[in-house]
Design an enzyme around this catalytic site. Structure first.
Site, mmCIF file in Angstrom:
data_model
loop_
_atom_site.group_PDB
_atom_site.id
_atom_site.type_symbol
_atom_site.label_atom_id
_atom_site.label_comp_id
_atom_site.label_asym_id
_atom_site.label_seq_id
_atom_site.Cartn_x
_atom_site.Cartn_y
_atom_site.Cartn_z
ATOM 1 N N ALA A 73 0.832 -1.215 0.000
ATOM 2 C CA ALA A 73 0.000 0.000 0.000
ATOM 3 C C ALA A 73 0.861 1.257 0.000
ATOM 4 O O ALA A 73 0.496 2.273 -0.577
ATOM 5 C CB ALA A 73 -0.919 0.011 1.220
ATOM 6 N N GLU A 101 7.401 12.005 2.936
ATOM 7 C CA GLU A 101 8.181 11.568 1.762
ATOM 8 C C GLU A 101 8.045 12.583 0.624
ATOM 9 O O GLU A 101 9.025 12.983 0.008
ATOM 10 C CB GLU A 101 7.688 10.199 1.262
ATOM 11 C CG GLU A 101 8.094 9.034 2.142
ATOM 12 C CD GLU A 101 7.487 7.694 1.685
ATOM 13 O OE1 GLU A 101 7.946 6.660 2.172
ATOM 14 O OE2 GLU A 101 6.553 7.680 0.861
ATOM 15 N N GLU A 130 3.534 1.615 -4.092
ATOM 16 C CA GLU A 130 3.073 2.023 -5.408
ATOM 17 C C GLU A 130 2.567 3.464 -5.361
ATOM 18 O O GLU A 130 2.845 4.271 -6.245
ATOM 19 C CB GLU A 130 1.941 1.069 -5.817
ATOM 20 C CG GLU A 130 1.386 1.308 -7.193
ATOM 21 C CD GLU A 130 0.074 0.576 -7.425
ATOM 22 O OE1 GLU A 130 -0.578 0.145 -6.453
ATOM 23 O OE2 GLU A 130 -0.290 0.456 -8.593
ATOM 24 N N CYS A 150 -6.311 6.615 5.028
ATOM 25 C CA CYS A 150 -4.967 6.056 4.864
ATOM 26 C C CYS A 150 -4.141 6.031 6.157
ATOM 27 O O CYS A 150 -3.918 7.064 6.787
ATOM 28 C CB CYS A 150 -4.243 6.875 3.808
ATOM 29 S SG CYS A 150 -2.604 6.227 3.471
ATOM 30 N N SER A 173 3.223 6.097 -3.176
ATOM 31 C CA SER A 173 4.210 7.177 -3.064
ATOM 32 C C SER A 173 5.047 7.260 -4.338
ATOM 33 O O SER A 173 5.368 8.354 -4.811
ATOM 34 C CB SER A 173 5.131 6.948 -1.866
ATOM 35 O OG SER A 173 4.383 6.999 -0.686
HETATM 36 C C1 HEM Z 1 0.362 9.317 -1.750
HETATM 37 C C2 HEM Z 1 0.346 8.176 -1.167
HETATM 38 C C3 HEM Z 1 -0.905 7.442 -0.732
HETATM 39 C C4 HEM Z 1 -2.211 7.552 -1.155
HETATM 40 C C5 HEM Z 1 -2.772 8.498 -2.202
HETATM 41 C C6 HEM Z 1 -2.990 6.601 -0.385
HETATM 42 C C7 HEM Z 1 -4.359 6.437 -0.503
HETATM 43 C C8 HEM Z 1 -5.127 5.658 0.332
HETATM 44 C C9 HEM Z 1 -6.570 5.611 0.344
HETATM 45 C C10 HEM Z 1 -7.508 6.390 -0.598
HETATM 46 C C11 HEM Z 1 -6.960 4.759 1.331
HETATM 47 C C12 HEM Z 1 -8.405 4.461 1.779
HETATM 48 C C13 HEM Z 1 -8.919 3.124 1.296
HETATM 49 C C14 HEM Z 1 -10.334 2.846 1.779
HETATM 50 O O1 HEM Z 1 -10.962 3.659 2.470
HETATM 51 O O2 HEM Z 1 -10.850 1.764 1.446
HETATM 52 C C15 HEM Z 1 -5.746 4.240 1.940
HETATM 53 C C16 HEM Z 1 -5.710 3.308 2.958
HETATM 54 C C17 HEM Z 1 -4.537 2.725 3.427
HETATM 55 N N1 HEM Z 1 -3.242 3.132 3.154
HETATM 56 FE FE1 HEM Z 1 -2.691 4.590 1.890
HETATM 57 N N2 HEM Z 1 -2.137 5.939 0.466
HETATM 58 C C18 HEM Z 1 -0.863 6.420 0.300
HETATM 59 C C19 HEM Z 1 0.278 6.045 0.986
HETATM 60 C C20 HEM Z 1 0.340 5.052 1.919
HETATM 61 C C21 HEM Z 1 1.527 4.669 2.662
HETATM 62 C C22 HEM Z 1 2.897 5.341 2.529
HETATM 63 C C23 HEM Z 1 1.166 3.604 3.443
HETATM 64 C C24 HEM Z 1 1.990 2.792 4.411
HETATM 65 C C25 HEM Z 1 3.282 2.787 4.526
HETATM 66 C C26 HEM Z 1 -0.248 3.358 3.225
HETATM 67 C C27 HEM Z 1 -0.991 2.373 3.846
HETATM 68 C C28 HEM Z 1 -2.370 2.303 3.824
HETATM 69 C C29 HEM Z 1 -3.138 1.306 4.574
HETATM 70 C C30 HEM Z 1 -2.552 0.192 5.434
HETATM 71 C C31 HEM Z 1 -4.502 1.587 4.333
HETATM 72 C C32 HEM Z 1 -5.726 0.839 4.880
HETATM 73 C C33 HEM Z 1 -6.257 1.556 6.110
HETATM 74 C C34 HEM Z 1 -7.516 0.910 6.682
HETATM 75 O O3 HEM Z 1 -8.256 0.249 5.934
HETATM 76 O O4 HEM Z 1 -7.771 1.098 7.887
HETATM 77 N N3 HEM Z 1 -0.713 4.259 2.302
HETATM 78 N N4 HEM Z 1 -4.648 4.820 1.331
#
Ligand code: HEM
Length: 403
Positions: free
Chosen positions: A237, A359, A240, A350, A242
């Site tokens: 997650a 980052e 890709e 997120c 970042s």
């Molecule tokens: C620009 C970078 C990123 C974007 C645009 C992004 C976007 C998102 C979005 C839209 C969700 C919500 C999904 C949902 O509600 O079903 C999400 C959840 C999540 N993201 Fe990111 N993300 C980013 C970077 C990261 C990074 C750096 C990490 C970890 C190192 C991460 C880990 C996660 C995890 C584990 C979830 C699930 C959270 C949950 O369901 O409680 N993401 N992300």
């Protein structure tokens, strides 16, 4: 019912950063509509910012992908959902709250801020290597992919001497250029590797996320399978997404030199942080929709969403909702955009957003200052976009510079 032609809808190749025109029309005219997806089912499509904010926090919605009617993204994900163990990405409260508490600590603002000097060093070293290498360089392999890989290695606690293996496999696992089989093999290699590393951290803990997970297993708070799956999920997650933001943001800025100049010429952390929010809004790389299912009947915008109906939130539509962000097609790094939906909203928003922010602040705040003559090495219409992932991105970004 609006019978939209499938979701996600294709973007216009002349303006690939813009959400599809059909989606933008729905936001303006039919913000609570239905859309036909790959399996022929017709979940609701919610496009307005205010509607998304109201519903994404609503406990009458579930993220349980095993429920019949859940609007899966692809056939592969529908199949995978049948066997995936409980994770933060497929559970509702109170199970979600329990699991999220297990992994929250390394992603708090305080812990992520402590990583900023390491992220700065990783970025500086990669830029040094790029400048010392041949021209043109591919910014995706030189900076976009390695920054998040190296940062996550640090956060998870991957030993330095094993980081080459880790880097290679995690890059392939999410690369837009790898075949499905290559990506699966790399994913399996990472799973085995993280399982072994977790075993080591159980006997010799260090100050990292895997050691924290190991302590939870020992305390009987989570199973080993849950912990390893969580480690792989965080890796994928956070990787890709970042990487895509770094390369797409650079391409967008190279096409908007007046905006690039803001980052190149003003060394003010507040200005940089604000610019990152606008880039997150404008690009909204998660282009496949945030997905849920209704547990009860819900009234919204004159429509009734029935219990058992699938729901897709198009977060890019909300981020281009002119009612919330006037003139959304104008990239304005000075705009107040922090209420964007790029990281989702509500309990599943997120987990890694603070890390992603730091980052991006470090990379955008460093690259254009250090390489002020950075430019595209090919005509813009030859830059290969990749739309098949959860987040869209670039296969490569050939760049060059003077001097
Ligand atoms: C620009 C970078 C990123 C974007 C645009 C992004 C976007 C998102 C979005 C839209 C969700 C919500 C999904 C949902 O509600 O079903 C999400 C959840 C999540 N993201 Fe990111 N993300 C980013 C970077 C990261 C990074 C750096 C990490 C970890 C190192 C991460 C880990 C996660 C995890 C584990 C979830 C699930 C959270 C949950 O369901 O409680 N993401 N992300």
């Amino acid at each position: 019912m609006a019978d939209a032609p499938g979701y996600p809808m294709p973007r216009d190749s002349r303006c690939p950063f813009h959400p599809p025109a059909d989606v933008r029309r729905l936001t303006a005219e039919e913000p609570v509509s239905k859309v036909r997806i790959w399996d022929g089912s017709t979940p609701w499509l919610i496009t307005r910012h205010a509607d998304q904010r109201a519903l994404m926090n609503d406990p009458r919605l579930s993220i349980d992908e095993k429920l019949p009617g859940f609007p899966h993204m692809t056939r592969g994900r529908a199949e995978a959902a049948k066997v995936t163990p409980a994770l933060i990405t497929n559970t509702d409260a109170p199970e979600h709250t329990r699991l999220r508490r297990m992994v929250n600590a390394p992603f708090t603002v305080k812990r992520v801020e402590a990583l900023r000097p390491a992220i700065q060093k990783i970025t500086d070293d990669l830029i040094d290597a790029m400048l010392a290498g041949p021209r043109p360089a591919d910014l995706v392999t030189a900076l976009g992919l390695p920054v998040p890989t190296l940062v996550i290695s640090e956060l998870l606690g991957v030993p330095y001497e094993e980081s080459a293996f880790f880097h290679r496999n995690s890059t392939v696992a999410v690369s837009h250029s790898a075949s499905e089989q290559e990506a699966q093999e790399a994913g399996a290699a990472l799973f085995g590797y993280l399982d072994g590393l977790l075993g080591q951290k159980m006997t010799a803990p260090a100050d990292d996320m895997l050691s924290e997970l190991a302590a939870r297993i020992k305390a009987g708070e989570m199973t080993r399978a849950e912990a390893v799956t969580m480690g792989v999920a965080v890796l994928i997650a956070g990787h890709e997404t970042s990487a895509s933001m770094i390369s797409l943001g650079t391409l967008l800025l190279l096409q908007n030199p007046d905006q690039l100049a803001v980052l190149r010429d003003i060394d003010d952390p507040k200005v940089i942080a604000n610019a990152v929010e606008e880039l997150l809004r404008y690009l909204t790389i998660v282009h496949t929709g945030v997905r849920r299912i209704a547990l009860e009947d819900i009234e919204l915008g004159g429509q009734v969403i029935r219990a058992g109906d699938g729901i897709v939130f198009d977060v890019s539509a909300a981020n281009w909702d002119a009612g919330t962000f006037p003139e959304p097609e104008r990239l304005d790094l000075g705009r107040a955009a922090r209420h964007h939906q790029a990281f989702g909203y509500g309990p599943h928003q997120c987990l890694g957003q603070s890390l992603a922010r730091v980052e991006l602040q470090v990379v955008y705040g460093t690259l254009y200052r250090r390489v002020p003559t950075l430019r595209l090495a090919v005509p813009v219409d030859e830059v290969p976009f990749a739309f098949e992932g959860i987040a869209y991105g670039l296969r490569s970004l050939p760049v060059t510079w003077l001097g």
